[in-house]
Design an enzyme around this catalytic site. Structure first.
Site, PDB file in Angstrom:
ATOM      1  N   TRP A 109       0.836  -1.205   0.000  1.00  0.00           N
ATOM      2  CA  TRP A 109       0.000   0.000   0.000  1.00  0.00           C
ATOM      3  C   TRP A 109       0.863   1.243   0.000  1.00  0.00           C
ATOM      4  O   TRP A 109       0.565   2.226  -0.682  1.00  0.00           O
ATOM      5  CB  TRP A 109      -0.962  -0.009   1.183  1.00  0.00           C
ATOM      6  CG  TRP A 109      -1.957  -1.130   1.125  1.00  0.00           C
ATOM      7  CD1 TRP A 109      -2.071  -2.169   1.996  1.00  0.00           C
ATOM      8  CD2 TRP A 109      -2.970  -1.341   0.122  1.00  0.00           C
ATOM      9  NE1 TRP A 109      -3.095  -2.997   1.595  1.00  0.00           N
ATOM     10  CE2 TRP A 109      -3.654  -2.516   0.460  1.00  0.00           C
ATOM     11  CE3 TRP A 109      -3.352  -0.639  -1.026  1.00  0.00           C
ATOM     12  CZ2 TRP A 109      -4.712  -3.022  -0.301  1.00  0.00           C
ATOM     13  CZ3 TRP A 109      -4.401  -1.135  -1.794  1.00  0.00           C
ATOM     14  CH2 TRP A 109      -5.073  -2.313  -1.425  1.00  0.00           C
ATOM     15  N   ASP A 179      -1.497   6.810   6.225  1.00  0.00           N
ATOM     16  CA  ASP A 179      -2.511   5.857   5.792  1.00  0.00           C
ATOM     17  C   ASP A 179      -2.716   4.906   6.961  1.00  0.00           C
ATOM     18  O   ASP A 179      -1.899   4.030   7.219  1.00  0.00           O
ATOM     19  CB  ASP A 179      -2.025   5.102   4.554  1.00  0.00           C
ATOM     20  CG  ASP A 179      -2.990   3.982   4.155  1.00  0.00           C
ATOM     21  OD1 ASP A 179      -4.052   3.835   4.795  1.00  0.00           O
ATOM     22  OD2 ASP A 179      -2.663   3.254   3.199  1.00  0.00           O
ATOM     23  N   LYS A 203     -11.766  -1.844   7.471  1.00  0.00           N
ATOM     24  CA  LYS A 203     -10.988  -2.768   8.285  1.00  0.00           C
ATOM     25  C   LYS A 203     -11.324  -2.616   9.767  1.00  0.00           C
ATOM     26  O   LYS A 203     -11.623  -3.579  10.433  1.00  0.00           O
ATOM     27  CB  LYS A 203      -9.494  -2.557   8.041  1.00  0.00           C
ATOM     28  CG  LYS A 203      -9.043  -3.316   6.796  1.00  0.00           C
ATOM     29  CD  LYS A 203      -8.285  -2.498   5.846  1.00  0.00           C
ATOM     30  CE  LYS A 203      -8.084  -3.244   4.529  1.00  0.00           C
ATOM     31  NZ  LYS A 203      -7.447  -2.403   3.532  1.00  0.00           N
TER      32      LYS A 203
END
Ligand SMILES: *Cc1c(COP(=O)(O)O)cnc(C)c1O
Length: 366
Positions: A109, A179, A203
């Site tokens: 990511w 992030d 999540k």
């Protein structure tokens, strides 16, 4: 009002995302679904400018402010497009032509965030663990920052590789952009060090379709607007609903935040998360049967990545786990092996069941 408990079958869900939600939240949503507080409509069917939704939205904001201790310093936004849109939006708004942004390359990511930022401007990798297949995050003394970066971007928890920053990287006063998709609200944060925090909700904070974005107000002042379409400017979304927010998603996020408050806030949930993670890491550390490629100081409390002595055994493990109603344990294809995602809402009973099964499996096959 009916308060019947769910008779629903609930599996042990270790999915990396979208992931398990608190049963209490699902039950509350079910209860309120057809008739939200006597309106005769579900919250999904009501105007986002009407009093019912406005209250939900305001409540979700104030709960975030309370939980994180944001004071009056941050703008809270409920956006769409996932964390992946933030990969582009953050540099668009904050990285101008004559400046450099520093990034920590600690996983898939992080690498995607870097790729998007490079489209916008000058990017410097202040650390990379790519050569070691992302088995760790840096210690502060390993950071090699550029001269005067506009921000330092990092991924607090690397979902795929199972690593997590034990605390914020030391950026020497440079605002952090984070992030936080896979560990947001799993522990307290030192919020004054952040310029921007973003997280796809699916999540740890709610359903997919909502992105939680927190921007510090003084950092936002320096955001660009020239040449950026309205929807992609943070300033467009500050303090106002520019367009229709993902209302049902925000409604669920608000319920999750209420649940978190009942868990004792972020300190309370962190304690629970540490205990849950320890149950599995203890099993991994017991002998050489299980192992993890992740360095000890970088171990994630959210995604526990581990291997067995052979691929055959890993297959058998997965199969037998499924038979015990434990799902979502297959590791990401770039790492292989197994991954147990044990976010906030993953019940301790599920983690205990997994740890128990791991012990049993070792007995049988070790
Ligand atoms: C899942 C994930 C993403 C991608 O989120 P989307 O909402 O699907 O765009 C980004 N970063 C991290 C750390 C993630 O875990």
């Amino acid at each position: 009002m009916s308060t019947t408990r769910s008779q629903a079958h609930r599996s042990h869900n270790f999915s990396a995302g979208p992931a398990v939600l608190p049963l209490e939240v699902l039950e509350k949503a079910r209860e309120e679904l057809p008739d939200y507080r006597g309106t005769g409509s579900s919250i999904m069917e009501l105007s986002h400018r009407g009093p019912e939704y406005m209250e939900v939205d305001a409540r979700a904001r104030s709960r975030l402010v309370e939980l994180l201790g944001l004071g009056d310093d941050f703008e809270v936004m409920f956006l769409q497009g996932g964390a992946s849109t933030q990969f582009m939006m953050a540099p668009m708004n904050f990285l101008s032509g004559d400046r450099t942004a520093d990034y920590l390359n600690t996983g898939a990511w992080a690498k995607k965030a870097i790729k998007e930022a490079r489209i916008i401007g000058d990017v410097h990798e202040a650390f990379s663990s790519e050569e070691g297949n992302y088995n760790r995050v840096p210690r502060d003394e390993e950071l090699r920052m550029s001269g005067n970066p506009v921000y330092l971007h990092f991924t607090s928890n690397n979902t795929i590789f199972g690593t997590q920053h034990p605390e914020e990287p030391e950026s020497g006063g440079v605002p952090l952009i984070c992030d936080a998709s896979s560990d947001f609200l799993s522990r307290p944060l030192d919020v004054k060090r952040y310029g921007l925090i973003y997280a796809g909700a699916q999540k740890n904070a709610g359903p997919s379709g909502v992105t939680l974005v927190l921007v510090r107000k003084d950092f936002l002042e320096g955001a660009r607007t020239d040449g950026i379409p309205s929807m992609l400017q943070y300033k467009t979304h500050a303090g106002t609903m520019f367009n229709t927010p993902p209302t049902f998603g925000v409604y669920l996020v608000n319920l999750v935040l209420g649940w978190l408050q009942e868990c004792g806030g972020l300190a309370g949930i962190e304690r629970r998360n540490r205990e849950k993670a320890r149950l599995i890491y203890d099993e991994i550390d017991r002998d050489a049967f299980y192992r993890t490629p992740v360095e000890k100081e970088s171990r994630s409390l959210m995604n526990v990545v581990f291997r067995l002595p052979s691929k055959e055994l890993e297959k058998t493990f997965l199969k037998e786990a499924e038979a015990r109603d434990m799902h979502g344990l297959k590791g990401h294809r770039s790492v292989g092996g197994l991954r147990a995602s044990i976010y906030n809402a993953c019940p301790r009973e599920s983690v205990e069941a997994l740890a128990g099964f791991m012990a049993e499996f070792r007995q049988k096959h070790g």
